[in-house]
Design an enzyme around this catalytic site. Structure first.
Site, short mmCIF file in Angstrom:
data_model
loop_
_atom_site.label_atom_id
_atom_site.label_comp_id
_atom_site.label_asym_id
_atom_site.label_seq_id
_atom_site.Cartn_x
_atom_site.Cartn_y
_atom_site.Cartn_z
N TRP A 90 0.83 -1.22 0.00
CA TRP A 90 0.00 0.00 0.00
C TRP A 90 0.85 1.26 0.00
O TRP A 90 0.32 2.36 -0.17
CB TRP A 90 -0.93 0.01 1.22
N GLU B 80 12.09 2.26 -3.72
CA GLU B 80 11.79 3.58 -3.13
C GLU B 80 12.61 3.79 -1.86
O GLU B 80 13.00 4.92 -1.55
CB GLU B 80 10.27 3.70 -2.87
N SER C 125 3.42 -2.16 -12.02
CA SER C 125 2.20 -1.95 -12.82
C SER C 125 1.45 -3.25 -13.10
O SER C 125 0.84 -3.39 -14.17
CB SER C 125 2.53 -1.20 -14.12
N GLY D 1 -0.24 0.10 -6.84
CA GLY D 1 -1.48 0.84 -7.11
C GLY D 1 -2.73 -0.03 -7.11
O GLY D 1 -3.73 0.31 -6.46
P1 13P Z 1 2.82 -0.39 -8.85
O1 13P Z 1 2.03 -1.70 -8.90
O2 13P Z 1 2.01 0.77 -8.41
O3 13P Z 1 3.57 -0.18 -10.13
O4 13P Z 1 3.93 -0.60 -7.70
C1 13P Z 1 4.71 -1.72 -7.70
C2 13P Z 1 5.48 -1.76 -6.43
O5 13P Z 1 6.38 -0.95 -6.21
C3 13P Z 1 5.14 -2.77 -5.44
O6 13P Z 1 6.07 -2.84 -4.42
#
Ligand code: 13P
Length: 252
Positions: free
Chosen positions: A13, A99, A214, A236
């Site tokens: 999340w 991140e 994604s 997401g």
């Molecule tokens: P998204 O599915 O929003 O691209 O994010 C992937 C993610 O970083 C899961 O840890």
């Protein structure tokens, strides 16, 4: 996907949703959870863990944290220790997300310390690796993955409590998914790296390697059908209970 590897669908999340919203989302996930062999994990922000552990008690949905500090406890203002997330109900933890590497400067050495500590506290670790766009375009992506694996893992790691998430940085939150073939190539490479690191031919075959970037209901089936993709780490799309459940339904 060989039936010996149990699929995993985990929702990350990130820093989204208040606690009330998180509780409602978990209630909806439980309500719409399809019949599945997959292990289902939800990784909310820290303050959600304890309240969600009450909601998810006696269900098939497990809880994970999004990181933990590398030290057990002490004067680290603002941080959270592995034993605390365990007490709050987490059984899983994501470590080394891109991140965290990008915004908090986490290094391979930090990530290694975190994994060892998390495993010592009984947590199963989802360890993230993945190349940046320029590394994909200059065709050094497999070398990047090898380096990220080698700087963190060695035979002292408990491979039974480890899942690798391949998350190409260029596909996170961008809507650009790796093609099933692109992802599968890297997943096979990750298994080879694990065998080299652990010095045998079986650990790589046994370990679960999941894809993140994604992933959504529309592309999940194709990705999850690949021989070496054992599940997904979903950002997401995990914020919508129905979409998350639709992804789970593709993971058998
Ligand atoms: P998204 O599915 O929003 O691209 O994010 C992937 C993610 O970083 C899961 O840890």
């Amino acid at each position: 996907m060989p039936t010996t590897r149990t699929p995993i669908i985990a929702g990350n999340w990130k820093m989204n949703s208040g606690i009330k919203e998180g509780i409602q989302r978990c209630q909806e996930i439980v309500k719409h959870l399809p019949e599945t062999q997959a292990e289902v994990v939800v990784c909310p922000p820290f303050p959600h863990l304890y309240p969600l552990s009450e909601v998810l008690k006696n269900t098939n949905v497990m809880l994970g944290a999004q990181t933990v500090h590398k030290k057990a406890s002490g004067a680290y203002t603002g941080d959270v220790g592995a034993f605390m997330v365990v007490e709050a109900g987490a059984r899983w933890v994501i470590i080394g997300h891109s991140e965290r590497r990008q915004y908090y400067g986490e290094t391979g050495a930090d990530i290694r310390e975190k994994i060892l500590l998390a495993q010592n506290n009984g947590l199963t670790v989802i360890f993230c690796v993945g190349e940046r766009l320029e590394e994909r375009e200059s065709n050094v992506y497999l070398d990047v993955i090898t380096r990220q694996m080698n700087e963190v893992l060695d035979p002292s790691i408990n491979f039974d409590q480890l899942v690798i998430a391949y998350e190409p940085v260029w596909s996170i939150g961008t809507g650009k998914t790796a093609s099933p073939e692109q992802a599968n190539e890297v997943h096979m490479h990750i298994r080879q790296c694990i065998n080299n690191i652990n010095g045998d031919k079986t650990t790589g075959e046994k370990i679960r390697v999941i894809y993140g970037g994604s992933m959504k209901p529309e592309n999940a089936a194709e990705l999850l059908a690949q021989s070496d993709i054992d599940g997904g780490l979903i950002g997401g799309a995990s914020l919508d209970a129905k979409d998350f459940c639709r992804i789970i339904s593709h993971a058998n």
